[in-house]
Design an enzyme around this catalytic site. Structure first.
Site, PDB file in Angstrom:
ATOM      1  N   LYS A  11      -7.325   7.872   5.653  1.00 23.36           N
ATOM      2  CA  LYS A  11      -6.489   7.086   6.570  1.00 23.36           C
ATOM      3  C   LYS A  11      -7.276   6.607   7.802  1.00 23.36           C
ATOM      4  O   LYS A  11      -8.386   7.098   8.077  1.00 23.36           O
ATOM      5  CB  LYS A  11      -5.277   7.929   6.973  1.00 23.36           C
ATOM      6  N   TYR A  51       4.548   2.631   1.017  1.00 24.20           N
ATOM      7  CA  TYR A  51       5.407   3.695   1.569  1.00 24.20           C
ATOM      8  C   TYR A  51       6.894   3.323   1.502  1.00 24.20           C
ATOM      9  O   TYR A  51       7.689   3.866   2.275  1.00 24.20           O
ATOM     10  CB  TYR A  51       4.991   4.022   2.998  1.00 24.20           C
ATOM     11  N   ASN A 114      -2.867  12.022   9.824  1.00 20.16           N
ATOM     12  CA  ASN A 114      -3.234  13.250   9.106  1.00 20.16           C
ATOM     13  C   ASN A 114      -4.318  13.027   8.040  1.00 20.16           C
ATOM     14  O   ASN A 114      -4.432  13.769   7.080  1.00 20.16           O
ATOM     15  CB  ASN A 114      -1.993  13.944   8.538  1.00 20.16           C
ATOM     16  N   HIS A 117      -4.101  10.736   2.245  1.00 19.02           N
ATOM     17  CA  HIS A 117      -2.927  10.634   1.373  1.00 19.02           C
ATOM     18  C   HIS A 117      -3.326  11.067  -0.023  1.00 19.02           C
ATOM     19  O   HIS A 117      -4.420  10.745  -0.484  1.00 19.02           O
ATOM     20  CB  HIS A 117      -2.413   9.185   1.275  1.00 19.02           C
ATOM     21  N   GLU A 128       0.494   3.927  -7.854  1.00 18.15           N
ATOM     22  CA  GLU A 128      -0.326   3.737  -6.652  1.00 18.15           C
ATOM     23  C   GLU A 128      -1.726   3.227  -7.025  1.00 18.15           C
ATOM     24  O   GLU A 128      -2.268   2.332  -6.358  1.00 18.15           O
ATOM     25  CB  GLU A 128      -0.401   5.053  -5.873  1.00 18.15           C
TER      26      GLU A 128
HETATM   27  P1  RTP Z   1       1.209  11.202   2.037  1.00 18.32           P
HETATM   28  O1  RTP Z   1       2.358  10.553   1.275  1.00 18.32           O
HETATM   29  O2  RTP Z   1       0.563  10.269   3.034  1.00 18.32           O
HETATM   30  O3  RTP Z   1       0.215  11.830   1.102  1.00 18.32           O
HETATM   31  O4  RTP Z   1       1.776  12.422   2.902  1.00 18.32           O
HETATM   32  P2  RTP Z   1       2.797  13.555   2.469  1.00 18.32           P
HETATM   33  O5  RTP Z   1       3.246  13.347   1.052  1.00 18.32           O
HETATM   34  O6  RTP Z   1       2.186  14.864   2.822  1.00 18.32           O
HETATM   35  O7  RTP Z   1       3.995  13.282   3.468  1.00 18.32           O
HETATM   36  P3  RTP Z   1       5.209  12.248   3.339  1.00 18.32           P
HETATM   37  O8  RTP Z   1       6.461  13.009   3.623  1.00 18.32           O
HETATM   38  O9  RTP Z   1       5.134  11.473   2.058  1.00 18.32           O
HETATM   39  O10 RTP Z   1       4.960  11.275   4.571  1.00 18.32           O
HETATM   40  C1  RTP Z   1       4.093  10.185   4.449  1.00 18.32           C
HETATM   41  C2  RTP Z   1       3.269  10.058   5.699  1.00 18.32           C
HETATM   42  O11 RTP Z   1       4.109   9.629   6.775  1.00 18.32           O
HETATM   43  C3  RTP Z   1       3.610  10.162   7.999  1.00 18.32           C
HETATM   44  N1  RTP Z   1       4.645  10.980   8.598  1.00 18.32           N
HETATM   45  N2  RTP Z   1       4.977  10.881   9.872  1.00 18.32           N
HETATM   46  N3  RTP Z   1       6.183  11.232  12.375  1.00 18.32           N
HETATM   47  C4  RTP Z   1       6.587  11.972  11.365  1.00 18.32           C
HETATM   48  O12 RTP Z   1       7.457  12.831  11.472  1.00 18.32           O
HETATM   49  C5  RTP Z   1       5.949  11.766  10.068  1.00 18.32           C
HETATM   50  N4  RTP Z   1       6.244  12.400   8.956  1.00 18.32           N
HETATM   51  C6  RTP Z   1       5.412  11.878   8.019  1.00 18.32           C
HETATM   52  C7  RTP Z   1       2.361  10.985   7.661  1.00 18.32           C
HETATM   53  O13 RTP Z   1       1.218  10.145   7.776  1.00 18.32           O
HETATM   54  C8  RTP Z   1       2.626  11.345   6.225  1.00 18.32           C
HETATM   55  O14 RTP Z   1       1.458  11.709   5.562  1.00 18.32           O
HETATM   56 MG    MG Z   2       3.940  11.487   0.327  1.00 16.58          MG
END
Ligand code: RTP
Ligand code: MG
Length: 140
Positions: A11, A51, A114, A117, A128
């Site tokens: 990222k 997303y 973070n 992804h 994807e």
């Molecule tokens: P990713 O899809 O990027 O691999 O991350 P993940 O599954 O661990 O988390 P996900 O729930 O799918 O969230 C996607 C990305 O959104 C951002 N995020 N921001 N501000 C917030 O509360 C928040 N929560 C999630 C993060 O960049 C997260 O990886």
């Molecule tokens: Mg995710």
């Protein structure tokens, strides 16, 4: 165990800090093979499509702005159980909850910025990968 492919993004917070090589070292040390990789600037449309599952979430606008704020490195990773393995190697979404040695524990700045992804299922990995790579760009 099945050889799988998963989709990865390094990222903008990580490319900005020159961490592509350091993150790739964690990936390769975990036994995952980088079978495709390119550095791109995501468009707003690409980030919104990517997303789309989060479009009703309060953080969606910020997330799209973040993902388009600088270069990203999109990758295809291959290996045994690659989808689950890479989720383990990345660590929890919130770096405060991420295990020692994981990409997010080592490098993430915040729950949003973070660093990485990884696909959350083999079905999503296929979708994807197809969004960003054509078949002849992936060399297994
Ligand atoms: P990713 O899809 O990027 O691999 O991350 P993940 O599954 O661990 O988390 P996900 O729930 O799918 O969230 C996607 C990305 O959104 C951002 N995020 N921001 N501000 C917030 O509360 C928040 N929560 C999630 C993060 O960049 C997260 O990886
Ligand atoms: Mg995710």
């Amino acid at each position: 165990m099945a050889i799988e492919r998963t989709f990865s993004i390094i990222k903008p917070d990580a490319t900005r800090r020159n961490l592509t090589g350091a993150i790739n070292a964690v990936i390769e040390n975990a036994g995952l093979k980088i079978v495709a990789q390119k550095r791109i600037r995501m468009t707003r449309e690409e980030a919104e499509t990517f997303y789309a599952v989060h479009k009703e979430r309060p953080f969606f606008g910020d997330l799209v702005a973040f993902m388009t704020s600088g270069p990203v490195v999109v990758q295809v990773l291959e290996g045994e159980n690659a989808v689950a393995k890479y989720r383990e190697v990345m660590g929890a979404t919130n770096p405060a909850n991420a295990a020692e040695g994981t990409i997010r524990k080592l490098f993430a700045e915040s729950i949003e910025a973070n660093s990485a992804h990884g696909s959350d299922s083999t079905d999503n990995a296929k979708v994807e990968i197809a969004q960003f790579f054509s078949g002849n760009e992936i060399v297994g």
